[in-house]
Design a protein around this motif. Sequence first.
Motif, PDB file in Angstrom:
ATOM      1  N   LEU A  60     -59.754 -80.113  63.870  1.00  0.00           N
ATOM      2  CA  LEU A  60     -58.533 -79.552  63.291  1.00  0.00           C
ATOM      3  C   LEU A  60     -57.680 -80.638  62.642  1.00  0.00           C
ATOM      4  O   LEU A  60     -57.090 -80.431  61.573  1.00  0.00           O
ATOM      5  N   VAL A  61     -57.603 -81.796  63.295  1.00  0.00           N
ATOM      6  CA  VAL A  61     -56.826 -82.910  62.756  1.00  0.00           C
ATOM      7  C   VAL A  61     -57.453 -83.397  61.443  1.00  0.00           C
ATOM      8  O   VAL A  61     -56.751 -83.625  60.441  1.00  0.00           O
ATOM      9  N   ALA A  62     -58.774 -83.548  61.430  1.00  0.00           N
ATOM     10  CA  ALA A  62     -59.462 -83.999  60.219  1.00  0.00           C
ATOM     11  C   ALA A  62     -59.276 -82.998  59.079  1.00  0.00           C
ATOM     12  O   ALA A  62     -59.043 -83.390  57.926  1.00  0.00           O
ATOM     13  N   ALA A 117     -43.740 -83.099  75.965  1.00  0.00           N
ATOM     14  CA  ALA A 117     -44.702 -82.313  76.747  1.00  0.00           C
ATOM     15  C   ALA A 117     -45.552 -83.231  77.626  1.00  0.00           C
ATOM     16  O   ALA A 117     -45.977 -84.312  77.199  1.00  0.00           O
ATOM     17  N   SER A 118     -45.825 -82.780  78.842  1.00  0.00           N
ATOM     18  CA  SER A 118     -46.669 -83.534  79.763  1.00  0.00           C
ATOM     19  C   SER A 118     -48.145 -83.270  79.506  1.00  0.00           C
ATOM     20  O   SER A 118     -49.000 -84.047  79.917  1.00  0.00           O
ATOM     21  N   ASP A 119     -48.450 -82.178  78.831  1.00  0.00           N
ATOM     22  CA  ASP A 119     -49.830 -81.800  78.538  1.00  0.00           C
ATOM     23  C   ASP A 119     -50.185 -82.280  77.130  1.00  0.00           C
ATOM     24  O   ASP A 119     -49.561 -81.886  76.152  1.00  0.00           O
ATOM     25  N   GLU A 120     -51.226 -83.114  77.020  1.00  0.00           N
ATOM     26  CA  GLU A 120     -51.592 -83.667  75.709  1.00  0.00           C
ATOM     27  C   GLU A 120     -52.143 -82.603  74.768  1.00  0.00           C
ATOM     28  O   GLU A 120     -52.081 -82.771  73.537  1.00  0.00           O
ATOM     29  N   GLY A 121     -52.653 -81.504  75.318  1.00  0.00           N
ATOM     30  CA  GLY A 121     -53.118 -80.409  74.470  1.00  0.00           C
ATOM     31  C   GLY A 121     -51.962 -79.759  73.725  1.00  0.00           C
ATOM     32  O   GLY A 121     -52.042 -79.494  72.520  1.00  0.00           O
ATOM     33  N   TYR A 122     -50.852 -79.505  74.445  1.00  0.00           N
ATOM     34  CA  TYR A 122     -49.668 -78.930  73.803  1.00  0.00           C
ATOM     35  C   TYR A 122     -49.064 -79.919  72.808  1.00  0.00           C
ATOM     36  O   TYR A 122     -48.570 -79.522  71.746  1.00  0.00           O
ATOM     37  N   GLN A 123     -49.092 -81.192  73.148  1.00  0.00           N
ATOM     38  CA  GLN A 123     -48.608 -82.212  72.216  1.00  0.00           C
ATOM     39  C   GLN A 123     -49.415 -82.178  70.920  1.00  0.00           C
ATOM     40  O   GLN A 123     -48.850 -82.265  69.817  1.00  0.00           O
ATOM     41  N   ALA A 124     -50.729 -82.052  71.058  1.00  0.00           N
ATOM     42  CA  ALA A 124     -51.597 -82.023  69.885  1.00  0.00           C
ATOM     43  C   ALA A 124     -51.287 -80.820  68.998  1.00  0.00           C
ATOM     44  O   ALA A 124     -51.197 -80.936  67.774  1.00  0.00           O
ATOM     45  N   ILE A 125     -51.139 -79.653  69.615  1.00  0.00           N
ATOM     46  CA  ILE A 125     -50.823 -78.448  68.853  1.00  0.00           C
ATOM     47  C   ILE A 125     -49.512 -78.617  68.096  1.00  0.00           C
ATOM     48  O   ILE A 125     -49.414 -78.272  66.910  1.00  0.00           O
ATOM     49  N   ALA A 126     -48.513 -79.154  68.779  1.00  0.00           N
ATOM     50  CA  ALA A 126     -47.206 -79.346  68.148  1.00  0.00           C
ATOM     51  C   ALA A 126     -47.297 -80.297  66.966  1.00  0.00           C
ATOM     52  O   ALA A 126     -46.702 -80.059  65.897  1.00  0.00           O
ATOM     53  N   ARG A 127     -48.040 -81.384  67.104  1.00  0.00           N
ATOM     54  CA  ARG A 127     -48.162 -82.360  66.024  1.00  0.00           C
ATOM     55  C   ARG A 127     -48.918 -81.789  64.829  1.00  0.00           C
ATOM     56  O   ARG A 127     -48.548 -82.049  63.663  1.00  0.00           O
ATOM     57  N   ILE A 128     -49.945 -80.994  65.097  1.00  0.00           N
ATOM     58  CA  ILE A 128     -50.696 -80.369  63.999  1.00  0.00           C
ATOM     59  C   ILE A 128     -49.820 -79.362  63.262  1.00  0.00           C
ATOM     60  O   ILE A 128     -49.824 -79.285  62.022  1.00  0.00           O
ATOM     61  N   ARG A 129     -49.034 -78.587  63.998  1.00  0.00           N
ATOM     62  CA  ARG A 129     -48.133 -77.623  63.367  1.00  0.00           C
ATOM     63  C   ARG A 129     -47.024 -78.328  62.587  1.00  0.00           C
ATOM     64  O   ARG A 129     -46.638 -77.883  61.505  1.00  0.00           O
TER      65      ARG A 129
END
Length: 240
Positions: free
Chosen positions: A177-179, A136-148
């Motif tokens: 959310l990560v914490a 993903a080019s968007d770091e927000g979508y990357q973050a969501i994917a990694r948390i899921r």
Amino acid sequence: GPPLYNPRFEYKFFMAKHLDLEEQEQLDQLKHFWKQYGDLITWALIAVFGSIAAWNGWQYWQRNQAAQSAAMYDAVERAATSGDMARLERSLADMKDKFPGTTFAQQAALLAGKTFYDKGNAEAAKSALTWVADKASDEGYQAIARIRLAGMLLDTKAYDEALKQLAGKFPAEFAALVADRKGDILTLQGKKAEAQAEYSAAYKALDERADYRRLVEIKLNALGVDPKSLVPATASGAKS
């Protein structure tokens, strides 16, 4: 007898001759100028009009790409809603192949990942989410994917792998959310002190009016921590 002298005729003849010479001189100057600078002007005009044409072409291509990717996202969404997993897999594969850099493709992969997981296909879900996390080019979508992904790995007790998904840099808005997710993993690993530290960080990062903060508060209470003790007395007094 001989024609009478006509000064007007002579004046007109003189002026016509003068204008002819003047025009010829201007024409010679123009030829000289064009011979010296004509190629430069021509290529400059080609560059200008070429740039305009390229810009218009790019804008058209962008609009066309957006329209096609939106249509393909609709196909992914319909497949997810209907529960047609084979169609969902095909639609997502087409979108990743043809429009991998679009926001619609990233959204489609997140939706597909959730749908696959809900339907019991953990491998397909992991594949879809990993693609977003990596591509993903968007770091927000990357973050969501990694948390899921971390949540999925948590469910399968792959705790170390789940923590790896939560390592590294995240956008500031995902810090809580990560914490919190780290706290969940550490709790299940029996690392109480470390889990308390992560839940405490999550609690302090969340807005006091956020519903999610109450959930973190419950987790802290379960570990024997009073969340109110995490907020300095001066700050608590200012808020009240």
